[in-house]
Enzyme design. Structure first.
Site, PDB file in Angstrom:
ATOM      1  N   GLY A 122      -8.115   4.400  -0.446  1.00  0.00           N
ATOM      2  CA  GLY A 122      -7.228   4.298  -1.862  1.00  0.00           C
ATOM      3  C   GLY A 122      -5.828   3.917  -1.385  1.00  0.00           C
ATOM      4  N   ARG A 123      -5.131   4.948  -1.068  1.00  0.00           N
ATOM      5  CA  ARG A 123      -3.916   4.832  -0.878  1.00  0.00           C
ATOM      6  C   ARG A 123      -3.004   3.979  -0.188  1.00  0.00           C
ATOM      7  NH1 ARG A 123      -3.183  11.226  -0.932  1.00  0.00           N
ATOM      8  NH2 ARG A 123      -5.266  10.832  -0.294  1.00  0.00           N
TER       9      ARG A 123
ATOM     10  N   TYR B 176     -12.824  13.514 -15.453  1.00  0.00           N
ATOM     11  CA  TYR B 176     -13.102  12.479 -16.453  1.00  0.00           C
ATOM     12  C   TYR B 176     -14.504  12.880 -17.135  1.00  0.00           C
ATOM     13  CZ  TYR B 176      -9.321   9.517 -14.794  1.00  0.00           C
ATOM     14  OH  TYR B 176      -8.220   8.989 -14.231  1.00  0.00           O
TER      15      TYR B 176
END
Ligand SMILES: Cc1cc2nc3c(=O)[nH]c(=O)nc-3n(C[C@H](O)[C@H](O)[C@H](O)COP(=O)(O)O)c2cc1C
Length: 251
Positions: A158-159, A9
């Site tokens: 996360g996942r 980003y």
């Protein structure tokens, strides 16, 4: 609040010599490339009250040839440590080279946590600022070891949370020793690798599969651990167009 300084980003683009081709005060050498992130942190700090928590997620490296390296990343961590941050989180990679999805070289995947080796090397640089590591953690043992050995202060997950929505509490209460993962891979091999970046594609598919689960949960449905590759690919194309599946650069 957390500044996103990772995964390709804007902040990560300023840091990367591949993306940042400026030759003014904002690019050219590591010091000028890190000016943007330091200014972002300073401007935010100046606007919020002293007790307001400001953290950052930073790449250990962007895992691309000629890109942002671990050495440069350590330089950024050292500089950020002087800026009154409340949390520094370590991750890595980008959508072009999704190391944060576990697609990086095996040597960076020591134990089950992708960025722990790197975290060890910045431990002494961050001073009292809590250090978080996200990426790959699945077992309570590995999490406890990382915290117990002082390699990091916070473990990010996360996942697993996309299918086990109470994953953190399952680990903390001892209800689960390991969090199950469902990795969605393209299954492509061999000659196709010359036209398509398989590692990147696998990372994107994996991200897409988990994104689909989040969409299901937000629609009031249960996660679907049996969701297949085709459904994932179709949903990915609907959401993102063909960009994630484009051919390799220069390939
Ligand atoms: C569906 C999905 C959405 C994500 N969105 C973000 C995000 O908005 N910001 C971010 O920093 N990381 C995001 N990530 C990356 C995760 O924060 C994390 O770095 C990555 O999943 C690796 O950790 P894990 O092995 O525990 O999944 C996302 C990952 C997935 C699977």
């Amino acid at each position: 609040m957390q500044i996103h300084g990772a995964h390709g980003y804007l902040v990560a683009q300023f840091l990367s010599p591949l993306a940042n081709r400026r030759d003014d005060d904002w690019g050219g050498d590591p010091k000028r490339r890190m000016r943007f992130v330091l200014e972002v942190v300073r401007r935010i700090r100046a606007r919020v009250s002293p007790g307001f928590a400001v953290g950052i997620k930073l790449n250990s490296a962007d895992f691309q040839r000629g890109g942002f390296t671990e050495d440069e990343s350590r330089g950024v961590v050292a500089a950020l440590a002087q800026e009154g941050l409340d949390l520094i989180e370590v991750s890595g990679g980008s959508y072009e080279s999704p190391a944060m999805m576990g697609t990086a070289a095996a040597s960076t995947r020591a134990r089950e946590a992708y960025f722990l080796e790197y975290a060890r090397t910045v431990r002494g640089l961050v001073g009292d600022i809590p250090l978080a590591v996200t990426g790959g953690f699945r077992s309570r043992t590995a999490m406890e070891d990382a915290i117990g050995d002082g390699e990091c202060d916070v473990v990010g997950i996360g996942r697993p949370t996309a299918t086990i929505t109470d994953a953190a509490s399952a680990i903390l209460t001892g209800r689960a020793d390991t969090l199950t993962t469902h990795q969605s891979r393209s299954g492509m091999r061999g000659v196709l690798g010359r036209v398509v970046d398989i590692k990147a594609l696998d990372g994107i598919l994996d991200l897409g599969w988990h994104t689909d689960q989040l969409h299901r949960i937000s629609a009031g449905l249960e996660p679907d651990p049996h969701r297949g590759r085709l459904a994932t690919t179709v949903a990915l194309l609907r959401r993102n167009g063909r960009t994630p599946l484009r051919p390799k650069r220069g390939g």
